[in-house]
Design a protein around this motif. Structure first.
Motif, short mmCIF file in Angstrom:
data_model
loop_
_atom_site.label_atom_id
_atom_site.label_comp_id
_atom_site.label_asym_id
_atom_site.label_seq_id
_atom_site.Cartn_x
_atom_site.Cartn_y
_atom_site.Cartn_z
N LYS A 6 22.71 -18.44 -34.89
CA LYS A 6 23.19 -17.10 -34.51
C LYS A 6 23.44 -17.06 -33.00
O LYS A 6 22.74 -17.72 -32.22
N PHE A 7 24.40 -16.24 -32.65
CA PHE A 7 24.82 -16.12 -31.25
C PHE A 7 24.44 -14.73 -30.74
O PHE A 7 24.96 -13.72 -31.22
N ILE A 8 23.47 -14.71 -29.81
CA ILE A 8 22.98 -13.44 -29.27
C ILE A 8 23.37 -13.33 -27.79
O ILE A 8 23.16 -14.28 -27.03
N THR A 9 23.92 -12.20 -27.42
CA THR A 9 24.25 -12.01 -26.00
C THR A 9 23.47 -10.82 -25.44
O THR A 9 23.11 -9.90 -26.17
N LEU A 10 23.25 -10.90 -24.14
CA LEU A 10 22.48 -9.88 -23.43
C LEU A 10 23.42 -9.30 -22.38
O LEU A 10 24.01 -10.05 -21.59
N GLU A 11 23.57 -7.98 -22.39
CA GLU A 11 24.54 -7.36 -21.49
C GLU A 11 23.95 -6.16 -20.77
O GLU A 11 22.89 -5.64 -21.17
N GLY A 12 24.68 -5.68 -19.79
CA GLY A 12 24.28 -4.49 -19.04
C GLY A 12 24.72 -4.62 -17.60
O GLY A 12 25.13 -5.70 -17.16
N GLY A 13 24.63 -3.52 -16.88
CA GLY A 13 25.03 -3.53 -15.47
C GLY A 13 24.02 -4.27 -14.61
O GLY A 13 23.16 -4.99 -15.11
N GLU A 14 24.13 -4.07 -13.31
CA GLU A 14 23.25 -4.76 -12.37
C GLU A 14 21.81 -4.28 -12.52
O GLU A 14 21.57 -3.08 -12.68
N GLY A 15 20.86 -5.21 -12.47
CA GLY A 15 19.44 -4.85 -12.40
C GLY A 15 18.87 -4.17 -13.64
O GLY A 15 17.81 -3.55 -13.58
N VAL A 16 19.53 -4.32 -14.79
CA VAL A 16 19.01 -3.64 -16.00
C VAL A 16 17.82 -4.38 -16.61
O VAL A 16 17.12 -3.83 -17.45
N GLY A 17 17.64 -5.66 -16.22
CA GLY A 17 16.48 -6.41 -16.73
C GLY A 17 16.84 -7.57 -17.65
O GLY A 17 15.98 -8.05 -18.39
N LYS A 18 18.08 -8.04 -17.59
CA LYS A 18 18.46 -9.16 -18.46
C LYS A 18 17.64 -10.40 -18.17
O LYS A 18 17.03 -10.98 -19.06
N TRP A 93 20.15 -21.44 -32.39
CA TRP A 93 20.60 -20.13 -31.95
C TRP A 93 20.94 -20.22 -30.46
O TRP A 93 20.40 -21.08 -29.75
N VAL A 94 21.84 -19.38 -30.04
CA VAL A 94 22.23 -19.36 -28.63
C VAL A 94 21.95 -17.98 -28.06
O VAL A 94 22.37 -16.97 -28.64
N LEU A 95 21.19 -17.95 -26.96
CA LEU A 95 20.90 -16.70 -26.26
C LEU A 95 21.62 -16.77 -24.92
O LEU A 95 21.30 -17.61 -24.08
N CYS A 96 22.62 -15.92 -24.75
CA CYS A 96 23.48 -16.02 -23.57
C CYS A 96 23.37 -14.75 -22.72
O CYS A 96 23.62 -13.65 -23.20
N ASP A 97 23.00 -14.95 -21.45
CA ASP A 97 22.90 -13.85 -20.48
C ASP A 97 24.32 -13.54 -20.03
O ASP A 97 24.89 -14.25 -19.21
N ARG A 98 24.91 -12.52 -20.60
CA ARG A 98 26.30 -12.05 -20.41
C ARG A 98 27.31 -12.91 -21.17
O ARG A 98 27.17 -14.12 -21.27
N PHE A 99 28.36 -12.24 -21.64
CA PHE A 99 29.49 -12.91 -22.29
C PHE A 99 30.70 -11.98 -22.15
O PHE A 99 30.79 -11.22 -21.17
N THR A 100 31.60 -11.95 -23.12
CA THR A 100 32.90 -11.30 -22.93
C THR A 100 32.81 -9.78 -22.79
O THR A 100 33.70 -9.17 -22.19
N ASP A 101 31.76 -9.14 -23.32
CA ASP A 101 31.63 -7.70 -23.07
C ASP A 101 31.56 -7.43 -21.57
O ASP A 101 32.00 -6.37 -21.11
N ALA A 102 30.98 -8.39 -20.81
CA ALA A 102 30.92 -8.23 -19.35
C ALA A 102 32.33 -8.24 -18.75
O ALA A 102 32.59 -7.57 -17.76
N THR A 103 33.23 -9.00 -19.35
CA THR A 103 34.61 -9.03 -18.83
C THR A 103 35.29 -7.69 -19.07
O THR A 103 35.98 -7.16 -18.20
N TYR A 104 35.08 -7.13 -20.27
CA TYR A 104 35.62 -5.79 -20.53
C TYR A 104 35.05 -4.79 -19.52
O TYR A 104 35.78 -3.94 -18.98
N ALA A 105 33.72 -4.88 -19.28
CA ALA A 105 33.06 -3.89 -18.43
C ALA A 105 33.43 -4.07 -16.94
O ALA A 105 33.82 -3.10 -16.28
N TYR A 106 33.33 -5.31 -16.44
CA TYR A 106 33.53 -5.52 -14.99
C TYR A 106 35.01 -5.64 -14.62
O TYR A 106 35.46 -5.01 -13.68
N GLN A 107 35.74 -6.54 -15.34
CA GLN A 107 37.14 -6.71 -14.96
C GLN A 107 37.98 -5.55 -15.52
O GLN A 107 38.89 -5.07 -14.86
#
Ligand code: T5A
Length: 209
Positions: A6-18, A93-107
């Motif tokens: 399973k592929f799990i990603t962790l997202e959020g703005g700056e300093g949220v605690g990822k 399983w893959v736990l990834c600190d940020r992925f493409t949702d970050a591109t939608y949010a930041y870029q």
């Protein structure tokens, strides 16, 4: 039996605690006998980490929004093909600190790049690969910025942006969560860490069955 991980990603703005919660999630999955690869974006391979360094610390020359987004996806292409897809194929399983949702949010949100262009790049680079679960850690922007500023070290190129930029980032994250409620689970992260971690476990449990 489905042996794919399973592929799990962790997202959020700056300093949220990822970064704070990555080891907790890793240990929780290991305690459930789930082999897990922990990684991050931008980064995760030698070349992608070099791109990360350029993206976060290039201060000599203004980085255009087009260059920024293409570098994000260039790093992602390396990461997907050398780390994420092989691990999932082996049943890890893959736990990834940020992925493409970050591109939608930041870029998209932060820089104002077209969401359609991002979607096109997402399909081009990832084909149909999407996370199985995204934990969106959400805190008010001022809280996250204060936490990030309290940490030791210099602010990077993104962290140096202004309040309005991060308000737009947060809004796109929340829009994404509304659009994909099955995949993206919002975790209220302006609570005591133990409470945040209970919520994270609650969101992970349905994946374990
Ligand atoms: N980016 C990335 C893009 O623009 N587009 C993309 O496509 C991608 C993939 C990467 C940068 O790249 C951008 C976004 C980013 O700006 P990063 O290192 O992944 O940078 O992200 P940052 O957000 O910069 O990471 P931070 O370290 O700032 O935030 P974290 O990891 O969310 O926060 P963390 O865990 O370091 O916590 C911050 C502080 O808060 C405390 C911690 O102890 C720490 O001091 N804290 C709490 N305090 C009280 N209560 C709690 N519940 C707490 N949880 C943590």
């Amino acid at each position: 039996m489905n042996s794919k991980g399973k592929f799990i990603t962790l997202e959020g703005g700056e300093g949220v605690g990822k970064t704070t919660n990555v080891p907790f999630i890793k240990d929780y999955l290991l305690s459930q006998n789930i082999p897990v690869v922990v990684t991050r974006e931008p980064g995760g391979t030698q070349l992608a980490e070099k791109i990360r360094d350029l993206l976060l610390h290039s201060n000599d020359e203004a980085v255009t929004s087009h260059a920024e987004i293409l570098l994000m996806f260039a790093a992602r292409a390396q990461h997907l093909n050398h780390v994420i897809k092989p691990a999932l194929a082996q049943g890890q399983w893959v736990l990834c600190d940020r992925f493409t949702d970050a591109t939608y949010a930041y870029q998209g949100g932060g820089r104002g790049m077209s969401l359609e262009a991002i979607q096109w790049l997402e399909n081009f680079v990832q084909a149909d690969l999407r996370p199985d679960l995204t934990l969106l850690l959400d805190v008010p922007v001022v809280t996250g910025m204060a936490r990030a500023k309290n940490r030791a070290g210099q602010l990077d190129r993104f962290e140096s942006e202004q309040l309005e930029f991060f308000n737009r980032v947060r809004q796109v994250y929340l829009n994404q969560a509304q659009q994909y409620p099955e995949r993206i689970k919002i975790i209220q992260a302006d609570q005591a860490l133990t409470v945040v971690q209970q919520a994270i476990v609650g969101a992970l449990k349905p994946l374990l069955v």
